[in-house]
Design a protein around this motif. Sequence first.
Motif, mmCIF file in Angstrom:
data_model
loop_
_atom_site.group_PDB
_atom_site.id
_atom_site.type_symbol
_atom_site.label_atom_id
_atom_site.label_comp_id
_atom_site.label_asym_id
_atom_site.label_seq_id
_atom_site.Cartn_x
_atom_site.Cartn_y
_atom_site.Cartn_z
ATOM 1 N N SER A 171 42.470 72.723 74.449
ATOM 2 C CA SER A 171 43.308 72.053 75.438
ATOM 3 C C SER A 171 42.863 70.621 75.630
ATOM 4 C CB SER A 171 43.253 72.806 76.773
ATOM 5 O OG SER A 171 41.972 72.678 77.336
ATOM 6 N N LYS A 172 43.775 69.770 76.017
ATOM 7 C CA LYS A 172 43.484 68.342 76.151
ATOM 8 C C LYS A 172 42.497 68.086 77.269
ATOM 9 C CE LYS A 172 45.778 63.869 76.544
ATOM 10 N NZ LYS A 172 47.079 63.183 76.653
ATOM 11 N N ASP A 173 42.582 68.880 78.364
ATOM 12 C CA ASP A 173 41.711 68.632 79.514
ATOM 13 C C ASP A 173 40.257 68.941 79.182
ATOM 14 O OD1 ASP A 173 44.178 69.823 81.883
ATOM 15 O OD2 ASP A 173 43.833 67.838 81.014
ATOM 16 N N SER A 174 40.023 70.033 78.468
ATOM 17 C CA SER A 174 38.642 70.428 78.183
ATOM 18 C C SER A 174 38.012 69.551 77.103
ATOM 19 C CB SER A 174 38.575 71.896 77.746
ATOM 20 O OG SER A 174 39.243 72.066 76.515
ATOM 21 N N ARG A 175 38.870 68.869 76.301
ATOM 22 C CA ARG A 175 38.309 68.034 75.239
ATOM 23 C C ARG A 175 37.434 66.924 75.820
ATOM 24 N NH1 ARG A 175 41.752 66.283 70.165
ATOM 25 N NH2 ARG A 175 41.056 68.385 69.641
ATOM 26 N N GLY A 176 37.731 66.497 77.008
ATOM 27 C CA GLY A 176 36.920 65.468 77.637
ATOM 28 C C GLY A 176 35.511 65.933 77.940
ATOM 29 N N ARG A 177 35.251 67.239 77.938
ATOM 30 C CA ARG A 177 33.930 67.766 78.230
ATOM 31 C C ARG A 177 33.092 67.929 76.960
ATOM 32 N NH1 ARG A 177 36.809 71.627 81.536
ATOM 33 N NH2 ARG A 177 36.231 73.272 80.090
ATOM 34 N N PHE A 178 33.676 67.640 75.805
ATOM 35 C CA PHE A 178 32.932 67.780 74.566
ATOM 36 C C PHE A 178 31.766 66.796 74.520
ATOM 37 C CE2 PHE A 178 36.815 69.488 72.101
ATOM 38 C CZ PHE A 178 36.456 70.781 72.410
ATOM 39 N N ILE A 179 30.624 67.298 74.046
ATOM 40 C CA ILE A 179 29.501 66.394 73.785
ATOM 41 C C ILE A 179 29.781 65.598 72.523
ATOM 42 C CG2 ILE A 179 27.050 66.325 73.178
ATOM 43 C CD1 ILE A 179 26.630 68.742 74.902
ATOM 44 N N LEU A 180 30.306 66.267 71.506
ATOM 45 C CA LEU A 180 30.712 65.615 70.253
ATOM 46 C C LEU A 180 32.175 65.956 70.010
ATOM 47 C CD1 LEU A 180 27.574 66.461 68.084
ATOM 48 C CD2 LEU A 180 28.117 64.257 69.122
ATOM 49 N N ASP A 181 32.975 64.958 69.653
ATOM 50 C CA ASP A 181 34.417 65.159 69.545
ATOM 51 C C ASP A 181 34.940 64.535 68.257
ATOM 52 O OD1 ASP A 181 36.973 65.888 70.190
ATOM 53 O OD2 ASP A 181 37.324 64.197 71.533
ATOM 54 N N GLN A 182 35.561 65.371 67.436
ATOM 55 C CA GLN A 182 36.217 64.938 66.200
ATOM 56 C C GLN A 182 35.251 64.159 65.291
ATOM 57 O OE1 GLN A 182 39.617 62.802 67.784
ATOM 58 N NE2 GLN A 182 40.909 64.629 67.617
ATOM 59 N N ILE A 183 34.169 64.841 64.933
ATOM 60 C CA ILE A 183 33.135 64.231 64.098
ATOM 61 C C ILE A 183 33.416 64.543 62.631
ATOM 62 C CG2 ILE A 183 30.677 64.160 63.560
ATOM 63 C CD1 ILE A 183 31.359 62.986 66.271
ATOM 64 N N ASP A 184 33.446 63.492 61.813
ATOM 65 C CA ASP A 184 33.520 63.630 60.352
ATOM 66 C C ASP A 184 32.223 63.049 59.780
ATOM 67 O OD1 ASP A 184 36.194 64.750 59.911
ATOM 68 O OD2 ASP A 184 36.900 62.856 60.758
ATOM 69 N N PHE A 185 31.518 63.870 59.011
ATOM 70 C CA PHE A 185 30.216 63.438 58.519
ATOM 71 C C PHE A 185 29.905 64.180 57.226
ATOM 72 C CE2 PHE A 185 25.557 63.197 58.469
ATOM 73 C CZ PHE A 185 25.345 61.884 58.853
ATOM 74 N N CYS A 186 29.235 63.485 56.311
ATOM 75 C CA CYS A 186 28.841 64.103 55.041
ATOM 76 C C CYS A 186 27.426 63.675 54.706
ATOM 77 C CB CYS A 186 29.801 63.680 53.925
ATOM 78 S SG CYS A 186 29.372 64.381 52.307
ATOM 79 N N VAL A 187 26.569 64.639 54.419
ATOM 80 C CA VAL A 187 25.193 64.349 54.025
ATOM 81 C C VAL A 187 24.937 65.010 52.676
ATOM 82 C CG1 VAL A 187 24.367 66.309 55.391
ATOM 83 C CG2 VAL A 187 22.763 64.556 54.661
ATOM 84 N N ALA A 188 24.314 64.275 51.769
ATOM 85 C CA ALA A 188 24.021 64.772 50.423
ATOM 86 C C ALA A 188 22.512 64.868 50.222
ATOM 87 C CB ALA A 188 24.643 63.839 49.373
ATOM 88 N N THR A 189 22.128 65.407 49.094
ATOM 89 C CA THR A 189 20.704 65.615 48.817
ATOM 90 C C THR A 189 19.963 64.311 48.522
ATOM 91 O OG1 THR A 189 21.293 66.077 46.503
ATOM 92 C CG2 THR A 189 21.008 67.968 47.983
ATOM 93 N N ASP A 190 20.687 63.187 48.446
ATOM 94 C CA ASP A 190 20.015 61.897 48.280
ATOM 95 C C ASP A 190 20.228 60.988 49.494
ATOM 96 O OD1 ASP A 190 22.692 61.465 47.942
ATOM 97 O OD2 ASP A 190 22.492 60.221 46.138
ATOM 98 N N SER A 191 20.727 61.561 50.599
ATOM 99 C CA SER A 191 21.005 60.768 51.803
ATOM 100 C C SER A 191 19.724 60.492 52.579
ATOM 101 C CB SER A 191 22.001 61.498 52.712
ATOM 102 O OG SER A 191 23.216 61.731 52.044
ATOM 103 N N ARG A 192 19.697 59.327 53.253
ATOM 104 C CA ARG A 192 18.595 58.954 54.151
ATOM 105 C C ARG A 192 19.222 58.363 55.410
ATOM 106 N NH1 ARG A 192 16.059 61.321 50.786
ATOM 107 N NH2 ARG A 192 14.012 60.847 49.922
ATOM 108 N N TYR A 193 19.534 59.245 56.387
ATOM 109 C CA TYR A 193 20.283 58.836 57.561
ATOM 110 C C TYR A 193 19.419 58.922 58.821
ATOM 111 C CZ TYR A 193 24.443 59.442 54.605
ATOM 112 O OH TYR A 193 25.371 59.345 53.606
ATOM 113 N N ALA A 194 19.546 57.926 59.695
ATOM 114 C CA ALA A 194 18.910 57.943 61.018
ATOM 115 C C ALA A 194 19.994 58.054 62.071
ATOM 116 C CB ALA A 194 18.091 56.678 61.234
ATOM 117 N N ILE A 195 19.782 58.944 63.051
ATOM 118 C CA ILE A 195 20.709 59.124 64.169
ATOM 119 C C ILE A 195 20.032 58.574 65.422
ATOM 120 C CG2 ILE A 195 22.193 60.740 65.408
ATOM 121 C CD1 ILE A 195 22.706 60.659 62.397
ATOM 122 N N VAL A 196 20.625 57.567 66.039
ATOM 123 C CA VAL A 196 20.051 56.955 67.233
ATOM 124 C C VAL A 196 21.079 57.008 68.358
ATOM 125 C CG1 VAL A 196 18.549 55.433 65.901
ATOM 126 C CG2 VAL A 196 20.827 54.638 66.544
#
Length: 722
Positions: A506-531
């Motif tokens: 529902s549209k109302d509860s979507r505002g309570r999401f900690i993460l919303d509509q995340i697209d992400f790809c990590v591979a075996t040679d990735s070096r990513y930092a999350i800040v």
Amino acid sequence: MLLQSQLQEYLPKADNVVLRYLAQVFEEPSFEITEVVDSLVPIFTEFGADSNSAKERIVELYTKLHPELLEQDAEEEEPLARLSRPVRLVDKFGGDQDSKKLESLVGMGQKNSSTGGNANETLDRSKEAAMARYMAQERRAKRSGKPYQSVFAESATVSLSSSTKPTQEGIRDIKIDGLDLSFGGLELLSNVSLTLAYGHRYGIVGRNGVGKSTLMKAIAHRDLPIPPDMSVLYVEQEVVGDDRTPLQLVLESDEERRKLTEKINNYQNSSVETADSEDISEVYERMSLLQMDKAEARASAILAGLGFNNEMQQQPSKRYSGGWRMRIAIAQALFCEPELLLLDEPSNHLDLHTVLWLANYLRQWPHTLCVVSHDRDFLNSICTDIIHLNNKSLYYYSGNYDDFERVRKERLKDLERQAANQEMRMKHMQQFVDRFRYNAKRASLAQSRLKAIEKIQQNRVYLPEEEEQHAFFFPDPGPLVGSHATLQLSNVSFGYESSSPMNASSKDSRGRFILDQIDFCVATDSRYAIVGPNGAGKTTFLKLLTGEHVPHLGEVRKSPKMRLGYFSQHHVEHLVLARTPLEHLIYCFPDADHAVLRGHLSNIGIKGEMALRPIFTLSGGQKSRVALAVITFKKPHILALDEPTNHLDIETIDSLVEALNSFQGGIVLVSHDARLISQVCDDIFVCENGKLTHFDGTFEQYRERVLKKLPPAQYIGKSLKV
């Protein structure tokens, strides 16, 4: 049998071996209630019981069988007398038989048992229960005054030279000579001098396990001759959450303010005849001097700097996680403004925003400050002096951490030159002595050379012992190709308050999401930092990657061939502290060869006898290595690391950087450590406002952006205006 049947009803998944072991523990009268709870809650939860209800059930059963323990637990323990010298294990266990007894009690001996299922688990738990039972007997002996023999030291042992005199009141500089410090039978400091000049800000550094935290605790517990009127505060543990708000907890932490407020309340509730108006006028004068009418605004400003907005300051503290409660503890310390403030790894539970604010605040701290930290930037920002713990000694350096490193290298080079010069002179003179020792004409000259050699040896320069470098080594996970080598999140949304995917759409509860509509790809040679700031969802994102959380919307695609390793910042909670590191790995991997496990521990830095010591005797950084050993033994293709530098010393972080750069798999890293991110990661993603966005720049540029957004961290003292 009745007790065993009762346990069977509560734990239907447990087999007879486990039930018989639990019944034996409940029937044993020498335990204390807290020890029974600590030992059995993990077993109950392992077989399906809820942790809270398990505690209640265990207490109910044990006290019903042994009601006399309720009275014993209510007694006060007698205070321990300070020993005249350190007490070591070798003093208490002299022979081989005693050593074997010690090993059997604390689990330091290597066992040759075959791997198996519940029988081996029961054996491990029996050893833990035996340790707990023996320590309970010690405490009962202390209360009753009966003689007892300690198996393992539960706290630090401090001894001072006989010439040490008590410190007088009014003095704020601390000077202690002839200090010895031991913990768990290990000598940490030997005949050292501790000097803390008032108003200086000290960074205490050294390798994991050398005694940094133990020294801080000894100071905080006043085991050392600290001025009796000097206020000391040690921030180590989070506050206990209850119905009080963070603002209330901070205000109530000031003991002087509380006492003055009580006097005013008593005066207002009493008659004029009985009230001492002169005393009350002094109270009002003191309150005016400390500007206590500004106390609430001061407490609120400190909490705001540590990340609590106005709404969060009014919420019950029990709603907050351990990391946020730790912030409350730091706020209490800053609000109380002690004359000696001791902080042990304060940046462990903070995000980059809060670390920068705290560093700016402490840079203006007018009293004595001691900080144990692994964060180079943090130490460089606040320290006026560095105390280096090495080789059971204390070495003092002026300046911040960079100054310490530079001066230490210069000193080491100078010592190397002096030592080389002495060696060359002695070698030259010894050649002369060997040549003319039996020559009558030059015998006197040879004799003078011998005396010169003896004099040089008396004043000989010795190089400091090299600290053993415990390098990390992460095994090669092996190649993956094509779609097997990637992990994808497609349009993923997640929120803890949403009860089901249907409600979450529902549209109302979507505002309570900690993460919303995340697209992400990590591979075996990735070096990513999350800040990003605390609470933005960085840890939640890692748990979605590793499958610990299931998204409410979207999809996580992972090949069954891909192995993942997840290092949690709360990894210590998953360790059974009475086990040794080797026993812990045997428990996690019962089918693995013990020699292979021992070698893997060695590769991760747990070498020699350290692998056979109980985990509770290890430092925080050494416990982190044990947790990493479990994760990396599975040879993961992708490592998800949540604040891996917590509790690691600076040298160990350098080793971790080298190991991660040599790792053949992918890395997703949540951290605020500038050195780790800058040297390991190729891309930075900012987690904020429910989104995960790529940051086009370096970590230093991101840090500068955060600094510009921070409110000014103006020091707010008790007698300063807000």
